[in-house]
Scaffold this active site. Structure first.
Site, short mmCIF file in Angstrom:
data_model
loop_
_atom_site.label_atom_id
_atom_site.label_comp_id
_atom_site.label_asym_id
_atom_site.label_seq_id
_atom_site.Cartn_x
_atom_site.Cartn_y
_atom_site.Cartn_z
N THR A 124 0.92 -1.21 0.13
CA THR A 124 0.12 0.00 0.11
C THR A 124 0.93 1.32 0.06
O THR A 124 2.00 1.15 0.51
CB THR A 124 -0.86 0.07 1.07
N ASP A 125 0.55 2.34 -0.65
CA ASP A 125 0.98 3.64 -0.45
C ASP A 125 1.33 4.19 1.13
O ASP A 125 2.06 4.99 1.19
CB ASP A 125 0.37 4.66 -1.34
N GLU A 126 0.39 3.69 1.85
CA GLU A 126 0.21 4.10 3.44
C GLU A 126 1.75 3.74 3.84
O GLU A 126 2.11 4.33 5.15
CB GLU A 126 -0.83 3.47 4.17
N TYR A 149 -1.60 -0.33 11.02
CA TYR A 149 -1.86 -1.15 9.77
C TYR A 149 -0.64 -0.83 8.82
O TYR A 149 0.02 -1.80 8.33
CB TYR A 149 -3.01 -0.71 9.13
N LYS A 153 2.30 -3.28 7.11
CA LYS A 153 2.49 -3.54 5.87
C LYS A 153 4.14 -3.26 5.40
O LYS A 153 4.55 -3.86 4.63
CB LYS A 153 1.52 -2.71 4.92
P1 NAD Z 1 -10.24 -7.02 2.65
O1 NAD Z 1 -9.82 -6.74 4.11
O2 NAD Z 1 -11.26 -6.88 1.86
O3 NAD Z 1 -9.60 -8.52 2.36
C1 NAD Z 1 -8.63 -9.08 2.87
C2 NAD Z 1 -8.70 -10.87 2.93
O4 NAD Z 1 -7.71 -11.37 3.54
C3 NAD Z 1 -10.04 -11.39 3.22
O5 NAD Z 1 -10.64 -12.25 2.63
C4 NAD Z 1 -9.55 -12.03 4.48
O6 NAD Z 1 -10.45 -13.23 4.94
C5 NAD Z 1 -8.10 -12.46 4.01
N1 NAD Z 1 -7.30 -12.78 5.29
C6 NAD Z 1 -7.02 -11.73 6.30
N2 NAD Z 1 -6.19 -12.34 7.27
C7 NAD Z 1 -5.88 -13.70 6.71
C8 NAD Z 1 -4.96 -14.76 7.16
N3 NAD Z 1 -4.18 -14.56 8.26
N4 NAD Z 1 -4.94 -15.59 6.20
C9 NAD Z 1 -5.83 -15.80 5.01
N5 NAD Z 1 -6.39 -15.03 4.76
C10 NAD Z 1 -6.45 -13.89 5.47
O7 NAD Z 1 -8.82 -6.22 2.08
P2 NAD Z 1 -8.42 -5.46 0.59
O8 NAD Z 1 -9.09 -4.31 0.44
O9 NAD Z 1 -9.11 -6.46 -0.67
O10 NAD Z 1 -7.03 -5.62 0.48
C11 NAD Z 1 -6.20 -6.59 -0.21
C12 NAD Z 1 -4.79 -6.27 0.16
O11 NAD Z 1 -4.30 -5.07 -0.69
C13 NAD Z 1 -4.34 -6.06 1.48
O12 NAD Z 1 -2.91 -6.46 1.48
C14 NAD Z 1 -4.31 -4.58 1.53
O13 NAD Z 1 -3.38 -4.15 2.40
C15 NAD Z 1 -3.96 -4.23 0.18
N6 NAD Z 1 -4.40 -2.70 -0.12
C16 NAD Z 1 -5.72 -2.43 -0.02
C17 NAD Z 1 -6.01 -0.92 -0.52
C18 NAD Z 1 -7.41 -0.69 -0.53
O14 NAD Z 1 -7.66 0.48 -0.88
N7 NAD Z 1 -8.42 -1.59 -0.31
C19 NAD Z 1 -5.28 -0.16 -0.87
C20 NAD Z 1 -3.86 -0.37 -0.85
C21 NAD Z 1 -3.31 -1.67 -0.46
P1 TYD Z 2 -10.56 4.33 4.51
O1 TYD Z 2 -11.68 3.92 3.56
O2 TYD Z 2 -10.68 3.82 5.81
O3 TYD Z 2 -9.13 4.07 3.70
P2 TYD Z 2 -7.60 4.57 4.57
O4 TYD Z 2 -7.71 5.07 5.89
O5 TYD Z 2 -6.98 3.38 4.25
O6 TYD Z 2 -7.33 5.68 3.53
O7 TYD Z 2 -10.51 5.98 4.72
C1 TYD Z 2 -10.56 6.79 3.52
C2 TYD Z 2 -10.48 8.27 4.06
O8 TYD Z 2 -11.90 8.53 4.42
C3 TYD Z 2 -9.78 8.39 5.40
O9 TYD Z 2 -9.19 9.68 5.16
C4 TYD Z 2 -10.59 8.34 6.59
C5 TYD Z 2 -11.74 9.01 6.03
N1 TYD Z 2 -13.06 8.17 6.64
C6 TYD Z 2 -14.05 9.04 7.09
O10 TYD Z 2 -14.11 10.25 6.88
N2 TYD Z 2 -15.09 8.50 7.60
C7 TYD Z 2 -15.45 7.22 7.58
O11 TYD Z 2 -16.42 6.64 8.39
C8 TYD Z 2 -14.28 6.40 7.05
C9 TYD Z 2 -14.55 4.82 7.21
C10 TYD Z 2 -13.19 6.78 6.48
#
Ligand code: NAD
Ligand code: TYD
Length: 335
Positions: A124-126, A149, A153
């Site tokens: 992630t960019d975070e 988090y 990562k």
């Molecule tokens: P999500 O939370 O929707 O899904 C995560 C999945 O991983 C779930 O199906 C969960 O059951 C599984 N999981 C969690 N812990 C596990 C374990 N110990 N063993 C096996 N399975 C496990 O997450 P997402 O949004 O789909 O994100 C997927 C990946 O992308 C993550 O690594 C996250 O850090 C990364 N990511 C997500 C975003 C975003 O915007 N959603 C942005 C940047 C990076």
């Molecule tokens: P989020 O979807 O949790 O992603 P991330 O924190 O990983 O970027 O949040 C996106 C942005 O929205 C973040 O600045 C936090 C804000 N946010 C709210 O203002 N209200 C909410 O209820 C949630 C879940 C997030």
């Protein structure tokens, strides 16, 4: 036959990636290993189960015996499995270290043991921390994570890097900006706001609402991972971003406008602890090196996404009621 282990394939991005790969590479065999945490949902993969190229295994990536037992003849590993919600990491950091760091390390050992062609870490960019009003994250921006988090990562990324340096395991790390699209668990900003607006419930905006995120459509993310998998340079890190910076408040107002709901639903709530102010990705490396380009404009992507949630209110209801866990139990409880 190419065989890919996808971990976390029942989550938001993982399930989109499974669908994308089955469509794009119908000759590949996919193995989805997921422990089905609260956000892992087999409803996200309804219809996919029948595909003979696809197999699901319920299991935890931190369980070395299980991973070594079930994963055979795999050419690639793509690791999506993680705890992914910042707010939850503030409440309970321990599970983030376990799944995100220790789980990654188990998968790296498995990758070495299997002699895979490549291991891909979905990061992630975070991990880069936060930006001020100017500038972008590049692949050489120092890691400076601010939440439990993002720290977990970043730790995982460093472990992946170390396996490449020390053991010569072929790897790539991808770092993407905030994804949006179908099947996102409604604890994240976009699906939460859509869901609450549909119920005429308050839309909680943290702090002053001026925090900026750079939105990437999940389908564009999948095309980028596919390119990195096949063409990424060994050891390379690739930033993936949509170049769609939006302030949270601006985005929430846009959602309300598309849904024809009043802005009076917006409620300002206490800010998140350690809330990163701005994320913005410079994705010129993947664009130049691998020819990747996002297909979605934010306007098209958000409109389509809102329509998807409108068309899938049954999915939203099931997820919110926790009923999908009954479905998972019914399908795989005995395994
Ligand atoms: P999500 O939370 O929707 O899904 C995560 C999945 O991983 C779930 O199906 C969960 O059951 C599984 N999981 C969690 N812990 C596990 C374990 N110990 N063993 C096996 N399975 C496990 O997450 P997402 O949004 O789909 O994100 C997927 C990946 O992308 C993550 O690594 C996250 O850090 C990364 N990511 C997500 C975003 C975003 O915007 N959603 C942005 C940047 C990076
Ligand atoms: P989020 O979807 O949790 O992603 P991330 O924190 O990983 O970027 O949040 C996106 C942005 O929205 C973040 O600045 C936090 C804000 N946010 C709210 O203002 N209200 C909410 O209820 C949630 C879940 C997030």
């Amino acid at each position: 036959m190419v065989k890919i282990l996808i971990t976390g394939g029942a989550g938001f991005i993982g399930s989109n990636f499974v669908r994308y790969m089955l469509d794009t590479h119908p000759d590949y065999e996919l193995l989805n290993l997921d422990s089905l945490t609260y956000c892992g949902n087999l409803e996200n993969l309804r219809g996919v189960e029948e595909n003979p190229s696809y197999t699901f295994i319920k299991g935890d990536i931190t369980d070395k015996d299980l991973v070594f037992d079930v994963v055979e003849d795999v050419d690639y590993i793509v690791n999506f499995a993680a705890e992914s919600h910042v707010d939850r990491s503030i409440e309970d950091p321990a599970i983030f270290v376990k799944s995100n760091v220790m789980g990654t390390q188990v998968l790296l050992d498995a990758a070495l043991n299997l002699g895979v062609e490549k291991y891909i870490q979905i990061s992630t960019d975070e991990v880069y921390g936060t930006l001020g009003e100017e500038g972008y994250f590049t692949e050489t921006t120092p890691l400076a994570p601010n939440s439990p988090y993002s720290a977990s990562k970043a730790a995982a990324d460093l472990m992946v890097r170390a396996y490449n340096e020390t053991f010569k395991l072929p790897i790539n790390i991808t770092r993407c900006s905030n994804n949006y699209g179908p099947y996102q668990f409604p604890e994240k900003l976009i699906p939460l706001m859509i869901s609450n607006a549909l119920e005429d419930k308050a839309l909680p905006v943290y702090g002053d609402g001026l925090h900026v995120r750079d939105w990437l459509h999940v389908h564009d993310h999948c095309t980028a991972i596919d390119l990195v998998l096949h063409q990424g340079r060994d050891g390379g890190v690739y930033n993936i971003g949509g170049n769609n910076e939006k302030q949270n408040i601006e985005l929430v107002k846009l959602i309300l406008k598309i849904l024809d709901k009043p802005e009076s639903l917006i409620t300002s709530v206490e800010d998140r602890k350690g809330h990163d102010r701005r994320y913005a990705i410079d994705s010129s490396k993947i664009q130049k090196e691998l020819g990747w380009k996002p297909k979605y404009t934010f306007e098209t992507g958000i409109t389509e996404t809102i329509q998807w949630y409108l068309d899938h209110q049954d999915w939203l209801e099931t997820v919110k009621s926790g009923e999908y866990q009954n479905y998972d139990e019914k399908m795989y409880g005995g395994r």
